[in-house]
Design a protein around this motif. Structure first.
Motif, PDB file in Angstrom:
ATOM      1  N   UNK A 174       1.163  -1.111   0.109  1.00 50.53           N
ATOM      2  CA  UNK A 174      -0.167   0.184   0.274  1.00 50.53           C
ATOM      3  C   UNK A 174       0.574   1.474  -0.150  1.00 50.53           C
ATOM      4  N   UNK A 175       0.503   2.295   0.727  1.00 48.38           N
ATOM      5  CA  UNK A 175       0.998   3.778   0.409  1.00 48.38           C
ATOM      6  C   UNK A 175       2.235   3.290   1.389  1.00 48.38           C
ATOM      7  N   UNK A 176       3.228   4.040   0.985  1.00 47.17           N
ATOM      8  CA  UNK A 176       4.942   3.872   1.652  1.00 47.17           C
ATOM      9  C   UNK A 176       5.299   5.044   1.244  1.00 47.17           C
ATOM     10  N   UNK A 177       6.059   5.681   2.709  1.00 50.83           N
ATOM     11  CA  UNK A 177       6.120   6.751   2.884  1.00 50.83           C
ATOM     12  C   UNK A 177       7.593   7.268   3.307  1.00 50.83           C
ATOM     13  N   UNK A 178       8.758   7.709   2.412  1.00 49.06           N
ATOM     14  CA  UNK A 178       9.745   7.576   2.919  1.00 49.06           C
ATOM     15  C   UNK A 178      10.617   8.882   3.852  1.00 49.06           C
ATOM     16  N   UNK A 179      11.035   9.692   3.999  1.00 48.04           N
ATOM     17  CA  UNK A 179      11.679  10.387   4.280  1.00 48.04           C
ATOM     18  C   UNK A 179      13.334  10.394   4.162  1.00 48.04           C
ATOM     19  N   UNK A 180      14.347  11.304   3.838  1.00 42.23           N
ATOM     20  CA  UNK A 180      15.176  11.499   4.029  1.00 42.23           C
ATOM     21  C   UNK A 180      16.009  12.895   3.679  1.00 42.23           C
ATOM     22  N   UNK A 181      17.175  13.543   4.049  1.00 43.74           N
ATOM     23  CA  UNK A 181      18.122  14.663   3.597  1.00 43.74           C
ATOM     24  C   UNK A 181      18.380  14.067   2.002  1.00 43.74           C
ATOM     25  N   UNK A 182      18.936  15.847   1.396  1.00 45.25           N
ATOM     26  CA  UNK A 182      18.783  15.974   0.344  1.00 45.25           C
ATOM     27  C   UNK A 182      20.361  15.692  -0.597  1.00 45.25           C
ATOM     28  N   UNK A 183      20.740  15.362  -1.099  1.00 43.33           N
ATOM     29  CA  UNK A 183      21.485  14.942  -1.655  1.00 43.33           C
ATOM     30  C   UNK A 183      22.476  13.333  -2.088  1.00 43.33           C
ATOM     31  N   UNK A 184      23.505  14.116  -2.807  1.00 38.62           N
ATOM     32  CA  UNK A 184      24.475  12.374  -3.428  1.00 38.62           C
ATOM     33  C   UNK A 184      24.573  11.462  -2.646  1.00 38.62           C
ATOM     34  N   UNK A 185      25.012  12.252  -1.762  1.00 38.39           N
ATOM     35  CA  UNK A 185      26.003  11.609  -0.304  1.00 38.39           C
ATOM     36  C   UNK A 185      24.869  10.206   0.041  1.00 38.39           C
ATOM     37  N   UNK A 186      23.883  10.806   1.127  1.00 40.61           N
ATOM     38  CA  UNK A 186      22.692  10.710   1.305  1.00 40.61           C
ATOM     39  C   UNK A 186      22.023   9.481   0.378  1.00 40.61           C
ATOM     40  N   UNK A 187      21.866   9.915  -1.445  1.00 45.22           N
ATOM     41  CA  UNK A 187      21.188   9.201  -1.858  1.00 45.22           C
ATOM     42  C   UNK A 187      21.757   7.449  -1.834  1.00 45.22           C
ATOM     43  N   UNK A 188      23.530   8.314  -2.271  1.00 46.01           N
ATOM     44  CA  UNK A 188      23.963   6.216  -2.908  1.00 46.01           C
ATOM     45  C   UNK A 188      24.477   5.461  -0.994  1.00 46.01           C
ATOM     46  N   UNK A 189      24.238   5.744  -0.123  1.00 43.05           N
ATOM     47  CA  UNK A 189      23.833   5.416   1.593  1.00 43.05           C
ATOM     48  C   UNK A 189      22.946   4.942   1.693  1.00 43.05           C
ATOM     49  N   UNK A 190      21.729   5.356   0.795  1.00 45.02           N
ATOM     50  CA  UNK A 190      20.358   5.247   1.591  1.00 45.02           C
ATOM     51  C   UNK A 190      20.001   5.051   2.719  1.00 45.02           C
ATOM     52  N   UNK A 191      20.630   6.356   3.527  1.00 48.78           N
ATOM     53  CA  UNK A 191      19.866   6.738   4.602  1.00 48.78           C
ATOM     54  C   UNK A 191      18.447   7.677   4.453  1.00 48.78           C
TER      55      UNK A 191
END
Length: 915
Positions: free
Chosen positions: A802-819
């Motif tokens: 069903x609906x899955x909400x996610x949150x993270x800080x913006x930035x390539x490093x954060x995306x690469x680390x799956x934070x």
């Protein structure tokens, strides 16, 4: 099949997805579906069978038969402005309508609703079920309010409306009570539906597990030797454990000769009623056999046979036919390919072993659920070796109907069960699992082992939807629900054994009591690695083989337990020479029981639940009186012991924590959001639709989310005009998708203070971006937001979760680390706070390295509103708010991407069974 594949002359508009099997208040089942033109004779038969009183309540006048004009009007509906649902059940003469509910739209957003329930089915909750399903259909069709005219003395119907949990108003006019219901879900209406679902499913499982009469149907075919072997085993086990107290037993077919069983040549010869049918027949005949059993009014059917969904599409069709026959006949289904179930008897119920296990664990307080039949063999054997007692064991096999969710509903209220352990090969409805598990975990520990960490396993025979969620999403779902997740079958029983025999730790502080200093050091290191805090270490004098008196042993053990800052004790006693001193186990058992301090032990020669580590437990304030006994569980290694203790401590912390209140958006304009979604998807079929920025802003505004305006500019003059209109300074961004948010690639220029800066930036960016394929792509101009931290909030509608909400800080490093953190709506305010704080980069929001603290409350408000939007709008295929800039005051949503699409959410908020 799609809605356009409707049969029986219903026409292409027939909404197939409104069909559902449901559990009723008494634990029985029925099938709910839209009415069809060919239901005319069945509807007339339903009407004629009603009492004069029921007819008067429905039509405000005596009416022996429905006129042909009314019969046609009632059965020919458009499934939009005129909707009718019927509840049907299979009976000896065929399918019978047992309840009707309908609404007719009277004006925009408002419809008049009416119900009629068969006299012999009153009290089963059919009215409330039909109201739930009609309300869901109405919201889907843009109806937000029901009205109903009711006679004042029709107490049952008035109660259905008042107890639904919706906002209700009423007025009396000329002796008629007009009731008005607003259909927007409220905290109370959702709680009411959850409570009714819980009560109905718990009762249905109780009916399965506590039969007073059992019919075993055995295959007579020559090639069905395997089915006969299964049936004979269950028959023997039904009478083996407690002769004279087992259920009344009947058998049809060539099973082994078992004493005390009534044999019948044919199903027609079996006297009814029968509570449970055990089916061991070829898959191809199972549906027909179940339908023949319906006259016996069984509450459930246990299917031992294989050859269903695990063998492919033909088997899946056989499984669905079995389900339809069972549910229409009022039965729940356990299996197919089930290992069976076991239930310890109570004061008023017999012990029932309807399983393939000839030797069972001893009676106890643990409820064990295992989907897989082969793995059930090992789990039950391991429980026996540990002397770990069970109250209940259930194997769901293919999990076609009765699932772990149903078992948890039952165990929530079960007085014989204190702890629940579950091995799950798949979670077919994680959204419902989270809701049900959280309810159970609030009162009893739930220990869960899944097949694989991601929850993406699709075992043969399990008809589950696909999923696209990240692998860590299941971790978040289980954590949010408060269950204790373990990594192996060994840990599953290790943790369950501790929780069943020891109180919950008040915290993570532990004392280590060992037979030698090296062993104490090893146990302390293991405890620290498991997340516990070692506050003291104690060494027994006799640990190296020296002889000490029992009084000295008791004094040394008592000293370890006397420390005021200790929440639990870890005991490790493994002499290097000779056997352990029995006084150590006796002293530890007495100290643990007397102080109530949770204890785990690793003592040479002891494993599981032992007499040596059992002692009487005193009643608090009872002047020396005892209440039963308490056992310290014994483990093979100190590492096993502390892993179990750490899991219990985490659960204890969750149990004592404040889990908050469901987030709400009081100013949400749900009707407008529904109109916008329907308009965007009109005529698009299964096509995904990307909203424009203006359309996205409109939808977000329905939930109080303000998207900062953006102006598209193709020339420097347009960019300057946009800056003048929006206000300076501005940001200039390339509209190319691959350059969006890419400051590092030159796709974004910030803080442009005036016209000259914008013109220069555009010329420079156009030349720079030409090699990147964006020379002719327009630009976007947006007013600069206050400085702060850039965040990303996303939501995606997953077929399984069903609906899955996610949150993270913006930035390539954060995306690469799956934070990134994840949550499954509905969320509480505590869930939202935890999502923000659980990402590793979260310190940037709270004054990291001397920077000012940011307005986290405003960020949490954005995340909460997105979670409610995602929960309300299943067509929200994907949403991305990027960036959400959190400043010292406020949070600005600067960019949004919204994709809509047709959906079929697994957990739609109305009561349904697998179909």
């Amino acid at each position: 099949m799609t809605d356009d594949d409707a049969a029986d002359g219903a026409g292409p508009a027939y909404p197939l997805h409104w069909e559902a099997d449901v559990v009723l208040r008494d634990g029985g089942t029925a099938h709910v579906r839209p009415i069809r033109p060919d239901d005319a004779s069945a509807l007339q038969a339903f009407h004629v069978a009603q009492s004069e009183r029921s007819t008067y309540f429905r039509f405000f006048a005596p009416l022996e038969r429905l006129p042909e004009s009314d019969l046609r009007r009632f059965t020919h509906v458009d499934h939009r402005d005129r909707v009718a649902l019927v509840a049907v059940a299979d009976e000896a003469e065929g399918e019978r309508i047992i309840a009707v509910g309908r609404y007719d739209r009277v004006e925009e957003g408002t419809a008049e609703v009416a119900f009629n329930v068969a006299d012999d089915h009153h009290g089963r909750g059919l009215g409330s079920v039909l109201l739930e399903h009609l309300a869901a259909a109405a919201r889907e069709r843009g109806v937000t309010r029901f009205t109903a005219d009711v006679l004042p003395h029709n107490a049952a119907m008035i109660a259905v409306f008042r107890e639904a949990g919706y906002a209700v108003s009423q007025r009396m006019d000329d002796g008629i009570l007009t009731v008005r219901l607003d259909l927007d879900p409220t905290v109370r209406s959702l709680a009411v539906m959850a409570d009714r679902e819980h009560a109905a499913e718990a009762r249905s499982v109780s009916g399965l597990l506590t039969p007073r009469s059992v019919l075993v149907v055995v295959a007579a075919e020559e090639d069905a030797a395997g089915e006969r072997l299964l049936a004979s085993a269950v028959l023997r086990h039904l009478v083996a454990d407690r002769p004279g107290t087992e259920p009344e037993l009947h058998v049809v077919g060539p099973a082994d000769d078992v004493p005390g069983v009534a044999r019948h040549a044919d199903l027609a010869d079996v006297p009814g009623p029968v509570d449970l049918v055990v089916l061991a027949v070829p898959a191809g005949t199972s549906g027909a056999v179940v339908r023949r059993c319906a006259r016996l009014r069984p509450r459930a059917v246990l299917v031992l046979s294989e050859g269903f969904a695990e063998v492919g599409p033909e088997g899946l069709a056989r499984q669905r036919d079995l389900l339809r026959g069972a549910h229409s006949g009022g039965m729940r289904v356990l299996g197919p390919a089930s290992y069976g179930f076991f239930r310890q008897g109570g004061p008023d119920t017999p012990t029932v072993n309807a399983s393939l296990a000839a030797e069972l664990p001893s009676p106890g307080r643990l409820g064990l659920f295992c989907q897989s039949a082969p793995l059930a063999v090992g789990l039950l054997a391991s429980a026996r070796r540990r002397r770990l007692g069970l109250s209940t064991f259930v194997s769901s096999g293919n999990r076609a109907d009765v699932s772990g969710n149903d078992a948890m509903q039952f165990w929530t209220e079960d007085q014989q069960t204190d702890v629940v352990a579950m091995y799950l090969e798949s979670i077919g409805n994680p959204r419902k699992f989270s809701r049900v598990a959280r309810r159970l975990a609030a009162v009893k520990p739930v220990v869960v082992l899944t097949a694989g960490r991601s929850g993406h396993v699709d075992p043969a025979g399990h008809a589950v939807r696909s999923t696209r969620v990240p692998r860590q999403a299941l971790d978040q779902v289980l954590r949010q629900a408060g269950v204790v997740r373990v990594d192996s079958q060994h840990q599953l029983l290790d943790v369950a054994m501790l929780l069943a025999h020891q109180p919950l730790p008040a915290g993570r502080r532990v004392a280590v009591l060992a037979g030698s200093e090296p062993l104490a050091a090893l146990a302390a290191e293991a405890a620290s690695s498991a997340g516990l805090v070692v506050v003291s270490r104690w060494t027994l004098s006799g640990g190296a083989g020296a002889t000490v008196g029992p009084d000295q042993v008791e004094d040394e053990v008592a000293a370890a337990y006397a420390a005021p800052d200790v929440d639990a004790v870890v005991v490790a006693h493994v002499p290097t020479v000779g056997s352990p001193d029995p006084a150590v186990a006796r002293a530890v058992a007495a100290a643990a029981a007397g102080t109530g301090r949770p204890t785990v032990a690793c003592i040479l020669g002891l494993t599981g639940v032992t007499e040596e580590l059992t002692a009487p437990a005193p009643v608090p304030g009872g002047e020396g009186r005892t209440t039963g006994s308490r056992t310290v569980p014994a483990y093979a290694t100190p590492e096993d012991a502390v892993v179990a203790l750490a899991a219990a401590a985490r659960y204890g912390a969750w149990r004592n924590a404040d889990h908050g209140r469901p987030v709400e958006v009081p100013d949400a304009d749900r009707p407008r959001a529904r109109r916008l979604v329907e308009a965007a998807l009109a005529g698009r079929g299964d096509e995904l639709v990307d909203l424009t920025q203006d359309a996205a802003a409109d939808l977000l505004s329905c939930y109080g989310l303000r998207l900062w305006p953006t102006v598209v500019a193709r020339t420097p003059e347009e960019a300057v005009a946009a800056g003048d209109a929006l206000g300076w300074p501005v940001a200039l961004k390339s509209a190319a998708g691959h350059l969006r948010h890419r400051i590092d690639l030159g796709g974004v220029r910030l803080d442009l203070a005036g016209p000259a800066a914008v013109v220069e930036a555009m010329e420079h960016m156009r030349a720079h971006l030409e090699p990147l394929g964006a020379a002719d792509v327009p630009f976007e101009v947006q007013r600069m937001a206050p400085g702060g931290a850039a965040c990303v909030v996303r939501s995606a509608e997953d077929p399984r979760f069903g609906p899955v909400v996610s949150f993270g800080m913006a930035g390539d490093a954060v995306d690469l680390l799956g934070d990134t953190s994840h949550g499954i709506p509905p969320l509480t305010d505590v869930d939202v706070r935890d999502m923000v704080r659980s990402v590793r980069a979260a310190p940037r929001l709270f004054g990291y390295r001397g920077l000012p603290a940011l307005d986290v409350a405003a960020l949490e408000d954005v995340l909460a509103r997105v979670s409610v939007l995602a929960d309300d709008v299943p067509e929200l295929h994907a949403l991305e708010l990027h960036p959400v800039v959190v400043a010292e005051e406020g949070a600005a949503v600067l960019g949004a991407r919204v994709r809509l699409g047709a959906t079929g959410r697994a957990d739609s908020g109305r009561r349904t069974l697998p179909g």
